[in-house]
Design a protein around this motif. Structure first.
Motif, mmCIF file in Angstrom:
data_model
loop_
_atom_site.group_PDB
_atom_site.id
_atom_site.type_symbol
_atom_site.label_atom_id
_atom_site.label_comp_id
_atom_site.label_asym_id
_atom_site.label_seq_id
_atom_site.Cartn_x
_atom_site.Cartn_y
_atom_site.Cartn_z
ATOM 1 N N ARG A 65 0.845 -1.189 0.000
ATOM 2 C CA ARG A 65 0.000 0.000 0.000
ATOM 3 C C ARG A 65 0.884 1.244 0.000
ATOM 4 N N ILE A 66 0.543 2.233 -0.814
ATOM 5 C CA ILE A 66 1.317 3.457 -0.831
ATOM 6 C C ILE A 66 1.017 4.293 0.423
ATOM 7 N N THR A 67 1.949 5.126 0.811
ATOM 8 C CA THR A 67 1.781 5.985 1.971
ATOM 9 C C THR A 67 0.986 7.228 1.575
ATOM 10 N N LYS A 68 0.630 8.047 2.553
ATOM 11 C CA LYS A 68 -0.167 9.227 2.228
ATOM 12 C C LYS A 68 0.638 10.237 1.414
ATOM 13 N N LEU A 102 -0.417 11.493 -2.405
ATOM 14 C CA LEU A 102 -0.499 12.876 -2.880
ATOM 15 C C LEU A 102 0.429 13.107 -4.065
ATOM 16 N N ASN A 103 1.633 12.554 -4.021
ATOM 17 C CA ASN A 103 2.555 12.702 -5.147
ATOM 18 C C ASN A 103 2.008 12.053 -6.405
ATOM 19 N N ASN A 149 9.777 8.359 -4.249
ATOM 20 C CA ASN A 149 8.544 8.604 -3.480
ATOM 21 C C ASN A 149 7.382 8.976 -4.397
ATOM 22 N N SER A 150 7.393 8.465 -5.603
ATOM 23 C CA SER A 150 6.340 8.754 -6.576
ATOM 24 C C SER A 150 6.251 7.586 -7.559
ATOM 25 N N PRO A 151 5.192 7.530 -8.381
ATOM 26 C CA PRO A 151 5.030 6.390 -9.283
ATOM 27 C C PRO A 151 6.059 6.400 -10.406
ATOM 28 N N LYS A 168 -2.633 5.932 -16.472
ATOM 29 C CA LYS A 168 -1.335 5.276 -16.520
ATOM 30 C C LYS A 168 -0.428 5.725 -15.379
ATOM 31 N N VAL A 169 -0.713 6.897 -14.814
ATOM 32 C CA VAL A 169 0.015 7.335 -13.622
ATOM 33 C C VAL A 169 -0.642 6.774 -12.363
ATOM 34 N N LEU A 170 -1.953 6.963 -12.243
ATOM 35 C CA LEU A 170 -2.659 6.483 -11.047
ATOM 36 C C LEU A 170 -2.536 4.974 -10.891
ATOM 37 N N PHE A 171 -2.708 4.251 -11.996
ATOM 38 C CA PHE A 171 -2.711 2.782 -11.953
ATOM 39 C C PHE A 171 -1.358 2.198 -12.347
#
Length: 536
Positions: free
Chosen positions: A51-54, A58-59, A236-238, A145-148
């Motif tokens: 699971r990604i962190t908060k 946001l990033n 810290n980002s996708p 493609k960024v979110l998923f």
């Protein structure tokens, strides 16, 4: 409409994400033959769910939609396990309250985005009030493609959601006055649903990087897991488009390619520094100071200033060619009036006296953690022992007598002395109290105070059985000790992999630290490269 989006996020809760717990079987028919029979072989690709962190959430959302977006609603606190947020992200599921808070955030963020003509026009070719299926489909693809993180194979679901919402609102208009059309409200609903999707919050990552006999499709799956794990750890980002392309090609299944990618990622200074700032925050449990800063108590303003100073210290350390020594011994500072008063210097000061303020352990971001009351050598020692030496000191077992020989007094030094002489307390307190009692020259907020006469209690300060005097000397001793660097490396790998290190990984850590120490480059990027290339 908001309730419907909330239900989408709860989809992961309903299955408990259990199909990913432990090992996820990704069985894809291969083409390998066994014994010349030509029979297809099935190879298990071991995956886990993370699971990604908060902050990663946001990033991710900002990268997908717009960097100007902010979280105007409360987000849930990240869980911790073994004192690290990163370890708790593995196989972690949402509570109902967490899901509700993220749902509220997603709905608000989608609202900010659709209400801003400037932000919206950067992602869609039409105005929000003129939204139609074709325009939505074209704009959603790069967002998804960024979110998923690469694969958008359920576009039809979201387009159907848009049509249903638009149709329903057209037939039954809202009684609340609004300047947005049903189609714009439909677009907002779709974006909120995507932001709140389990696919945004969770990704598969590999439990092993060398899996023999996997086919091309499994190589892609392995590659996507590697891309996600590396990107969220190092940046810290996708993953970006280049990294996703390598994953989709199956190239990240090759260890040589992975090593080249890791080197390239740590050399990307801007994004690497963002990832390492998150690493420092997790390693040092800075969420505790952030919590103080968010309260209304007397320490809040000092905590806010202490966080600014701490982040400046981290930034300086990340740019240093000797990162850990800089972090533990630097005298550089960034002050406001509150923190300047605590330190007894002018607010314009850019450095602090080297005799008093050398590095993190002599700054308020560490020293105020005991609370606004009396200082606690035990709490400070426990923190240093755990975070800088990786020596876990568990709480006393239930039923153990901790009172015999301990006086009923408010004199904490008498209590410390008694505990060091109590057989039921001594084994733990000898590891904590002498280690931090030399920091008693710093008050509850980190201000300088007269150092107590601890010798009159037969107490003394020491680290590694070596006496020391004051925080600056303690910091210098720790900065030169191999145990501290090894402990940092352990924490870095734990955060990167989302788990405690295995026996074989301990060996990799030892080799990486030795290689780092023998090399000329003492920048953090080099240590992280040595660690990850050794594991992956």
């Amino acid at each position: 409409m908001k309730i419907m989006v909330f239900t989408l996020l709860l989809g992961c809760l309903s299955i408990g994400c259990s199909k990913w717990e432990g090992k996820k079987k990704n069985l894809v028919a291969g083409t390998a033959t066994q014994g010349g029979t030509g029979a297809a072989a099935e190879v298990e690709l071991p995956l886990a769910l993370r699971r990604i962190t908060k902050s990663q959430f946001l990033n991710t959302v900002r990268l997908a939609l717009s960097p100007e977006l902010v979280s105007r609603t409360a987000l849930p606190e990240d869980p911790t396990k073994d004192e690290l947020i990163a370890i708790a992200t593995r196989n972690s599921v949402f509570s109902l309250r967490d899901a509700e808070l993220y749902n509220n955030a997603g709905w608000d963020i989608a609202g900010q985005f659709t209400e801003s003509a400037d932000m919206f026009s950067r992602r869609f070719d039409c105005a929000c009030n003129d939204m139609n299926r074709a325009c939505l489909a074209k704009g959603l693809d790069p967002i998804a493609k960024v979110l998923f993180r690469g694969r958008f194979d359920d576009a039809d679901f979201y387009l159907k959601l848009f049509e249903d919402v638009t149709s329903n609102l057209t037939k039954e208009p809202s009684t609340t006055p609004t300047t947005t059309t049903p189609s714009c409200q439909g677009a907002r609903t779709v974006l909120a649903a995507m932001i709140g999707s389990p696919r945004t919050f969770y990704y598969d990552y590999p439990l092993a990087f060398e899996v023999q006999g996997i086919n091309d499709e499994q190589k892609k799956t392995l590659g996507l897991g590697v891309a996600n794990q590396l990107s969220y750890f190092l940046w810290n980002s996708p993953p970006d488009a280049k990294l996703l392309s390598l994953a989709e090609s199956g190239a990240l299944a090759d260890p040589k390619t992975r090593s080249e990618v890791i080197r390239s990622m740590v050399n990307d200074a801007s994004r690497f520094n963002a990832g390492m700032k998150a690493l420092f925050d997790d390693w040092l449990a800075m969420h505790a100071v952030e919590k103080i800063a968010d309260t209304a108590n007397a320490q809040a303003d000092i905590a806010k200033a202490a966080l600014v100073e701490y982040r400046a210290l981290v930034d300086t350390s990340l740019k240093s060619t000797d990162f850990l020594n800089t972090f533990l011994t630097s005298t550089a500072t960034v002050l406001d009036a509150n923190l300047a008063t605590v330190y007894g210097v002018a607010a314009s000061a850019t450095t602090l006296p080297a005799t008093d303020r050398a590095g993190f352990l002599t700054r308020s971001a560490f020293l105020l953690r005991s609370g606004p009351g009396a200082t606690s050598p035990t709490k400070r020692g426990h923190y240093i022992r755990g975070h800088f030496l990786c020596e876990d000191i568990p709480p006393p077992p239930p039923g153990l007598d901790l009172t015999t020989g301990v006086p009923q007094t408010e004199d904490k030094y008498e209590i410390i002395k008694a505990r060091l002489n109590n057989n039921n307390c001594k084994s733990c307190h000898v590891l904590m109290d002498p280690l931090a009692i030399g920091l008693e020259g710093y008050g509850p907020n980190g201000q300088g105070v007269p150092f107590p006469n601890i010798a009159s209690y037969q107490l003394s300060a020491s680290v590694f059985e070596q006496p020391y005097s004051g925080g600056a000397e303690l910091s210098q001793i720790l900065a030169k000790n191999d145990k501290v660097l090894t402990c940092f490396a352990k924490n870095a790998l734990r955060i990167g992999l989302g788990k405690m290190e295995s026996v074989s990984e301990k060996k990799v850590i030892e080799e990486a630290v030795e290689s780092f120490q023998n090399g000329e480059n003492k920048a953090l990027s080099e240590l992280i490269f040595q660690l990850l290339s050794g594991i992956m």
